[in-house]
Motif scaffolding. Sequence first.
Motif, short mmCIF file in Angstrom:
data_model
loop_
_atom_site.label_atom_id
_atom_site.label_comp_id
_atom_site.label_asym_id
_atom_site.label_seq_id
_atom_site.Cartn_x
_atom_site.Cartn_y
_atom_site.Cartn_z
N ASP A 50 0.87 -1.18 0.00
CA ASP A 50 0.00 0.00 0.00
C ASP A 50 0.91 1.22 0.00
O ASP A 50 2.10 1.09 -0.27
N ALA A 51 0.39 2.35 0.33
CA ALA A 51 1.18 3.60 0.20
C ALA A 51 2.47 3.52 1.00
O ALA A 51 3.52 3.95 0.54
N HIS A 52 2.44 2.93 2.19
CA HIS A 52 3.64 3.01 3.06
C HIS A 52 4.42 1.71 3.19
O HIS A 52 5.60 1.74 3.49
N ASN A 53 3.77 0.56 3.01
CA ASN A 53 4.43 -0.72 3.33
C ASN A 53 4.37 -1.74 2.21
O ASN A 53 3.50 -1.67 1.34
N LEU A 54 5.32 -2.70 2.31
CA LEU A 54 5.24 -3.94 1.55
C LEU A 54 4.74 -4.99 2.52
O LEU A 54 5.01 -4.89 3.73
N TYR A 55 4.00 -6.00 2.02
CA TYR A 55 3.48 -7.06 2.89
C TYR A 55 3.85 -8.41 2.28
O TYR A 55 3.58 -8.67 1.12
N PHE A 56 4.50 -9.27 3.10
CA PHE A 56 4.77 -10.65 2.69
C PHE A 56 3.86 -11.53 3.54
O PHE A 56 3.95 -11.49 4.76
N VAL A 57 2.98 -12.30 2.89
CA VAL A 57 2.08 -13.20 3.63
C VAL A 57 2.71 -14.59 3.62
O VAL A 57 2.94 -15.16 2.54
N LEU A 58 3.01 -15.11 4.81
CA LEU A 58 3.86 -16.30 4.93
C LEU A 58 3.22 -17.35 5.84
O LEU A 58 2.31 -17.03 6.61
N SER A 59 3.77 -18.57 5.80
CA SER A 59 3.24 -19.60 6.71
C SER A 59 3.59 -19.25 8.15
O SER A 59 4.62 -18.65 8.42
N LEU A 60 2.68 -19.63 9.02
CA LEU A 60 2.87 -19.40 10.45
C LEU A 60 3.40 -20.69 11.07
O LEU A 60 2.80 -21.74 10.92
N ALA A 61 4.56 -20.59 11.74
CA ALA A 61 5.15 -21.77 12.40
C ALA A 61 4.72 -21.70 13.86
O ALA A 61 5.36 -21.02 14.67
N ARG A 62 3.63 -22.40 14.17
CA ARG A 62 2.97 -22.22 15.47
C ARG A 62 3.81 -22.69 16.65
O ARG A 62 3.53 -22.34 17.79
N ASN A 63 4.82 -23.50 16.42
CA ASN A 63 5.60 -23.97 17.58
C ASN A 63 6.89 -23.20 17.79
O ASN A 63 7.75 -23.62 18.56
N GLY A 64 7.00 -22.08 17.09
CA GLY A 64 8.09 -21.13 17.40
C GLY A 64 9.48 -21.61 17.06
O GLY A 64 9.68 -22.36 16.12
N GLU A 65 10.44 -21.17 17.85
CA GLU A 65 11.87 -21.36 17.53
C GLU A 65 12.43 -22.65 18.11
O GLU A 65 12.15 -23.02 19.25
N LEU A 66 13.31 -23.27 17.32
CA LEU A 66 14.05 -24.47 17.77
C LEU A 66 14.83 -24.12 19.05
O LEU A 66 14.91 -24.91 19.99
N LEU A 67 15.33 -22.87 19.09
CA LEU A 67 16.14 -22.44 20.25
C LEU A 67 15.37 -22.63 21.55
O LEU A 67 15.93 -23.11 22.54
N ASP A 68 14.06 -22.32 21.53
CA ASP A 68 13.28 -22.42 22.77
C ASP A 68 13.21 -23.86 23.28
O ASP A 68 13.21 -24.09 24.49
N TYR A 69 13.19 -24.82 22.35
CA TYR A 69 13.11 -26.23 22.79
C TYR A 69 14.45 -26.70 23.34
O TYR A 69 14.51 -27.46 24.30
N ILE A 70 15.54 -26.23 22.72
CA ILE A 70 16.87 -26.61 23.23
C ILE A 70 17.00 -26.07 24.66
O ILE A 70 17.39 -26.78 25.58
N ASN A 71 16.59 -24.80 24.85
CA ASN A 71 16.72 -24.18 26.18
C ASN A 71 15.76 -24.85 27.18
O ASN A 71 16.14 -25.12 28.32
N LYS A 72 14.54 -25.17 26.72
CA LYS A 72 13.54 -25.74 27.64
C LYS A 72 13.99 -27.13 28.11
O LYS A 72 13.88 -27.48 29.28
N LEU A 73 14.53 -27.92 27.20
CA LEU A 73 14.89 -29.31 27.53
C LEU A 73 16.32 -29.42 28.04
O LEU A 73 16.75 -30.48 28.46
N GLY A 74 17.08 -28.33 27.89
CA GLY A 74 18.49 -28.41 28.29
C GLY A 74 19.32 -28.85 27.11
O GLY A 74 20.25 -28.17 26.69
N ARG A 75 18.96 -30.03 26.56
CA ARG A 75 19.60 -30.45 25.30
C ARG A 75 18.78 -31.61 24.73
O ARG A 75 17.90 -32.13 25.43
N PHE A 76 19.05 -32.01 23.49
CA PHE A 76 18.31 -33.11 22.87
C PHE A 76 19.08 -34.41 23.05
O PHE A 76 20.31 -34.41 23.06
#
Length: 318
Positions: free
Chosen positions: A101-127
Motif C-alpha cells: 500500500d502507500a507506506h508498506n510492503l506485505y509478505f504473507v507467509l506460513s505461520l510456524a505455530r511452535n516457534g523457535e528451535l532455540l526455545d526447545y533446546i533451552n527448555k529441555l536443556g539439550r536433545f
Amino acid sequence: SPKIPSAVPHISTPNPSSGASTPNIKRVSDFKFGEILGEGSYSTVLTATENSTKREYAIKVLDKRHIIKEKKEKYVNIEKEALCILSKHPGFIKLFYTFQDAHNLYFVLSLARNGELLDYINKLGRFNEICAQYYAALIVDSIDYMHGRGVIHRDLKPENILLDDNMRTKITDFGSAKILNSSHGSHEEDTHHADKPQAHSRSFVGTARYVSPEVLSDKIAGTASDIWAFGCILFQMLAGKPPFVAGNEYLTFQSILHLSYEIPPDISDVASDLIKKLLVLDPKDRLTVDEIHQHPFFNGIKFDNTLWELPPPRLKPF
Ligand SMILES: C[C@@H](Nc1nc2c(c3cc(-c4cn[nH]c4)ccc13)C(=O)N=C/C2=C\CC1CC1)C(C)(C)C
C-alpha cells in the motif's frame, strides 16, 4: 509512492481507483492482525488471520520509506526471491502472497505455530541423540535444497529455525541471504573472485556465535559458511550451548578464529566425529552436504521425501 521493483510476479498492488479488489490481490483489510512475532530494523512480523478463510498466517510488514532511506531495496528483493525459490520445499517458511500500500510492503507467509528451535533446546536443556539426529537431518536436507538452488542463507541459527504444527523445521529470515548467479545483478563482489570452487560472496557478517571463520577473516561467505553454522547448531542441540560463547562479541570471534571449543564428554564418539569435521577453519576442508549424508551419525536416516513424512521423535527432557 516510490515502487520497489519486484523480482517476482507475486507483487500486486490493488488498484485504489477501482475500489473493488480483484479476486487474488490481497490487501490489509483482508486480514485481522494479531501479535508481534519479531522485529527487524525495517520490518515487523505479526500473526494475522485472513477474514474470508479464517486461515492463520505470519505477515512481514516492511516500511518502504525506511527501506529506500537505508538503500535496502536489494536485500528486500533478495529475501523475496529466496522465499519464492524455496517455497516448494517443506523445510522452509512458504511465501503465499505479497502486496503493498502507500507506506508498506506485505509478505504473507506460513505461520510456524511452535516457534523457535532455540526455545526447545533451552527448555529441555539439550536433545538426546535420536532427536538431535532427526532435527539435524531435516536441517541438512533443507541446506542441500537451498544450496542446490543457489541460495546461501548466511545467518543460520536456532532462532530462525522454526517448528510447524507437526514439529518439523521451517527455516526462515532470508534478509541476509545471497543468491548466486541470479538475475538481480549483485555480482559486484563475486566477479573478481577467481577461485570459485564454491560460490562466494562478501559484504555481510552473520550473528556473532554462528558466523564462520572465513567470513570473520576476509568477508567471503560461501555455501560452506552455512555448513559451519549447521555444525554450531548440531553442537548446541547435543550440548545445550553453542560451541563458541564468550564474554563479548570480540572474545567470541577470537574463540572462533582459534577454534577454541570443547565437546562435552557425554556426547557420543560418532556425534563428536561429525562435529569435528564440520567445525573446520578452512571452508574447503569442511564436509560437503554429500559427505554429511554418508556420515555414520546419520546411519538409519534416508535423505529422501520419506524423511519429511517420518513422525518427529517426541522432544522430552534429556
Ligand atoms: C526469525 C524471525 N522470527 C519469526 N519469523 C517467522 C515466524 C515466527 C513465529 C514465531 C512463533 C510462532 N508461535 N510462537 C512463536 C516466532 C518467531 C518467528 C513465523 O511463524 N512465520 C514466518 C516468520 C518469518 C518470515 C519472514 C522472514 C520472512 C524474526 C525474529 C526475524 C521475525
